[in-house]
Enzyme design. Sequence first.
Site, PDB file in Angstrom:
ATOM      1  N   HIS A  28      60.306  81.722  16.819  1.00 43.33           N
ATOM      2  CA  HIS A  28      59.657  82.390  18.131  1.00 43.33           C
ATOM      3  C   HIS A  28      58.193  81.771  18.351  1.00 43.33           C
ATOM      4  O   HIS A  28      57.826  81.104  19.054  1.00 43.33           O
ATOM      5  CB  HIS A  28      59.749  83.635  17.642  1.00 43.33           C
ATOM      6  CG  HIS A  28      59.049  84.630  18.854  1.00 43.33           C
ATOM      7  ND1 HIS A  28      58.658  84.051  20.166  1.00 43.33           N
ATOM      8  CD2 HIS A  28      58.692  85.820  19.153  1.00 43.33           C
ATOM      9  CE1 HIS A  28      58.323  84.999  20.971  1.00 43.33           C
ATOM     10  NE2 HIS A  28      58.539  86.288  20.103  1.00 43.33           N
ATOM     11  N   HIS A  65      63.956  74.822  26.184  1.00 45.52           N
ATOM     12  CA  HIS A  65      63.620  76.142  26.192  1.00 45.52           C
ATOM     13  C   HIS A  65      64.843  76.947  26.665  1.00 45.52           C
ATOM     14  O   HIS A  65      65.527  76.370  27.526  1.00 45.52           O
ATOM     15  CB  HIS A  65      62.434  76.457  27.232  1.00 45.52           C
ATOM     16  CG  HIS A  65      61.804  77.923  27.256  1.00 45.52           C
ATOM     17  ND1 HIS A  65      62.428  78.930  27.410  1.00 45.52           N
ATOM     18  CD2 HIS A  65      60.675  78.358  26.183  1.00 45.52           C
ATOM     19  CE1 HIS A  65      61.540  80.039  27.072  1.00 45.52           C
ATOM     20  NE2 HIS A  65      60.610  79.716  26.406  1.00 45.52           N
ATOM     21  N   ASP A  86      54.509  74.704  23.565  1.00 42.24           N
ATOM     22  CA  ASP A  86      54.271  74.590  22.386  1.00 42.24           C
ATOM     23  C   ASP A  86      53.829  73.067  22.103  1.00 42.24           C
ATOM     24  O   ASP A  86      53.366  72.442  21.162  1.00 42.24           O
ATOM     25  CB  ASP A  86      55.462  74.747  21.267  1.00 42.24           C
ATOM     26  CG  ASP A  86      55.363  76.250  20.995  1.00 42.24           C
ATOM     27  OD1 ASP A  86      54.235  76.929  21.039  1.00 42.24           O
ATOM     28  OD2 ASP A  86      56.314  77.170  20.975  1.00 42.24           O
TER      29      ASP A  86
HETATM   30  N1  ACO Z   1      65.762  68.040  21.073  1.00 35.34           N
HETATM   31  C1  ACO Z   1      66.597  67.281  21.308  1.00 35.34           C
HETATM   32  N2  ACO Z   1      67.954  67.865  21.691  1.00 35.34           N
HETATM   33  C2  ACO Z   1      67.827  69.119  22.124  1.00 35.34           C
HETATM   34  C3  ACO Z   1      66.509  69.699  22.221  1.00 35.34           C
HETATM   35  C4  ACO Z   1      65.507  69.149  21.519  1.00 35.34           C
HETATM   36  N3  ACO Z   1      64.416  69.740  21.241  1.00 35.34           N
HETATM   37  N4  ACO Z   1      66.696  71.158  22.474  1.00 35.34           N
HETATM   38  C5  ACO Z   1      67.978  71.267  22.892  1.00 35.34           C
HETATM   39  N5  ACO Z   1      68.658  69.861  22.699  1.00 35.34           N
HETATM   40  C6  ACO Z   1      70.024  69.519  23.072  1.00 35.34           C
HETATM   41  C7  ACO Z   1      71.071  70.279  22.057  1.00 35.34           C
HETATM   42  O1  ACO Z   1      71.424  69.381  21.212  1.00 35.34           O
HETATM   43  C8  ACO Z   1      72.044  70.457  22.919  1.00 35.34           C
HETATM   44  O2  ACO Z   1      72.908  69.113  23.185  1.00 35.34           O
HETATM   45  P1  ACO Z   1      74.293  69.078  23.225  1.00 35.34           P
HETATM   46  O3  ACO Z   1      74.793  69.937  24.408  1.00 35.34           O
HETATM   47  O4  ACO Z   1      74.941  67.802  23.342  1.00 35.34           O
HETATM   48  O5  ACO Z   1      75.003  69.816  22.035  1.00 35.34           O
HETATM   49  C9  ACO Z   1      71.568  70.814  24.401  1.00 35.34           C
HETATM   50  O6  ACO Z   1      70.458  70.168  24.408  1.00 35.34           O
HETATM   51  C10 ACO Z   1      71.419  72.404  24.616  1.00 35.34           C
HETATM   52  O7  ACO Z   1      70.506  72.861  23.437  1.00 35.34           O
HETATM   53  P2  ACO Z   1      70.623  74.544  23.104  1.00 35.34           P
HETATM   54  O8  ACO Z   1      70.435  74.376  21.654  1.00 35.34           O
HETATM   55  O9  ACO Z   1      71.889  75.068  23.360  1.00 35.34           O
HETATM   56  O10 ACO Z   1      69.675  75.087  23.854  1.00 35.34           O
HETATM   57  P3  ACO Z   1      69.003  76.702  23.571  1.00 35.34           P
HETATM   58  O11 ACO Z   1      68.744  77.033  24.767  1.00 35.34           O
HETATM   59  O12 ACO Z   1      69.931  77.203  22.638  1.00 35.34           O
HETATM   60  O13 ACO Z   1      67.593  75.943  22.517  1.00 35.34           O
HETATM   61  C11 ACO Z   1      65.418  75.797  22.068  1.00 35.34           C
HETATM   62  C12 ACO Z   1      66.419  76.244  23.117  1.00 35.34           C
HETATM   63  C13 ACO Z   1      65.845  76.692  20.680  1.00 35.34           C
HETATM   64  C14 ACO Z   1      64.148  76.158  22.281  1.00 35.34           C
HETATM   65  C15 ACO Z   1      65.679  74.281  21.735  1.00 35.34           C
HETATM   66  O14 ACO Z   1      65.454  73.709  23.006  1.00 35.34           O
HETATM   67  C16 ACO Z   1      64.850  73.776  20.699  1.00 35.34           C
HETATM   68  O15 ACO Z   1      65.435  73.811  19.321  1.00 35.34           O
HETATM   69  N6  ACO Z   1      63.837  73.011  20.833  1.00 35.34           N
HETATM   70  C17 ACO Z   1      62.650  72.504  19.956  1.00 35.34           C
HETATM   71  C18 ACO Z   1      61.914  73.922  19.349  1.00 35.34           C
HETATM   72  C19 ACO Z   1      60.854  74.389  20.267  1.00 35.34           C
HETATM   73  O16 ACO Z   1      60.098  73.674  20.716  1.00 35.34           O
HETATM   74  N7  ACO Z   1      60.875  75.785  20.275  1.00 35.34           N
HETATM   75  C20 ACO Z   1      59.758  76.456  21.189  1.00 35.34           C
HETATM   76  C21 ACO Z   1      60.425  76.929  22.514  1.00 35.34           C
HETATM   77  S1  ACO Z   1      58.970  77.654  23.377  1.00 35.34           S
HETATM   78  C22 ACO Z   1      58.578  79.199  22.450  1.00 35.34           C
HETATM   79  O17 ACO Z   1      59.612  79.750  21.768  1.00 35.34           O
HETATM   80  C23 ACO Z   1      57.255  80.071  22.583  1.00 35.34           C
END
Ligand code: ACO
Length: 433
Positions: free
Chosen positions: A267, A306, A362
Amino acid sequence: MADTLTITDNRTGKTYEIEIKDGTIRADALRKIKTSDDDFGLMTYDPAFMNTASCRSAITLIDGDKGILRYRGYAIEDLAEQSSYIEVAYLLLHGELPNEAQLRKWTHEITHHTFVHEFLRKSMEGFRFDAHPMGKLVSMLGALSTFYPEAKKVRDDKTRREQIVRIIAKMPTLSAWAYRHAVGRPYVYPDNELSYCGNFLNMIFRMAEPRFEPHPVLERALDILFILHADHEQNCSANAARAVGSAETDPYCSLAAASAALYGPLHGGANEAVLHMLKQIGNVANVPEFITGVKNGSGRLMGFGHRVYKNYDPRAKVIKKLAHEVFEVTGRNPLLEIALELENIALNDDYFVKRKLYPNVDFYSGMIYQAMGFPVDMFPVLFAIPRASGWLAQWQEMLQDPEQKIARPRQIYTGAELRPYVPMSERATKPAT
Ligand code: ACO
């Protein structure tokens, strides 16, 4: 065309008509779907509330596909450009922007509640020298409730308002002292002549100078970052504030719970992860190789993607511009070049485009905080200070909503059926774990 949903229960052959309102059906409308009179009725199963609205809210709107964020109907970009954080806190809590007289009174109230009881300052000494500032903030928020026992009267408008003012006013003091304790510097008391953010910078950075003068660009930059972080509708920590507050817990303990949620790396901790990633990449020349690694599944591009935004996070746009203004004053953060190159490559790469992965809030905020002189473990604290106004607005809205009750989800029980008690002498001997 009727705004209803017709459901046929194939177990019984019966058909039910359920009202659709605001694009939702009420989960308790499903309870009439039964196989017999003593059947509890149909429930929904929704781990992590992925498709469940838990409240009606008039505070914040996010349209993740269009990249829209609004507080009380105002675009985040307009608020970031034209408002102060104190005005935005008023807006979130009252529903309207303050007029001049209201803002003067509100600012006066917040400014004159920034001091905390000396016993609380002394209790800081109980923490180890290396205690994480977020753990200290969570504890101090809970401890504040012991100084204001009247805060339990959560249904009393006047009492509730007094605690709201106290919490917004004292968050910077507690946060700054959590930092000063960690670095072994004497605590700095609030300066009522300074702005909300100017005073926070004073309590963080002042040393021997008789009067701390915040740099106007950095003071305004922090104010904008506070506006951008003030609320984000039903996120994990807002949900914690509402759920704990629904037991009529006082707001100090409810916000301690919300802060604890924010402390989690999923988070409030992603901007720290961005900094580690940029350091690990080390050089602009290494960016293509890193991106290839991400695409091959060796890790994630932190600060990208996100759960809600499937477009450029509107906060990230404002922060990117802000980063350049801050670096004019502080000097360029050497990690910026790597970040810009990462963004440039990712936004033009099919892997990221197809998955709708854009920079989130972020991606640039950590670099700004670092350039301003904040250590990495203060990042979630810098998030919690402004988010307090959002938590309080969500908490207050929950209390004033006649439909809300103590938050109490159902479960699908997967454990053992009733079985006879096993005396100690008959239990199988297994090695101690
Ligand atoms: N880098 C590379 N690939 C990614 C990323 C990323 N940052 N985020 C998602 N993907 C890919 C996944 O591997 C997945 O690919 P696939 O379909 O081939 O399996 C697809 O995109 C969908 O990803 P999910 O994990 O299903 O997306 P979800 O909505 O659950 O995740 C999250 C969102 C957790 C923010 C994710 O994008 C992530 O881990 N980002 C990096 C961490 C980050 O920056 N977090 C801050 C969020 S902002 C906040 O909380 C204030």
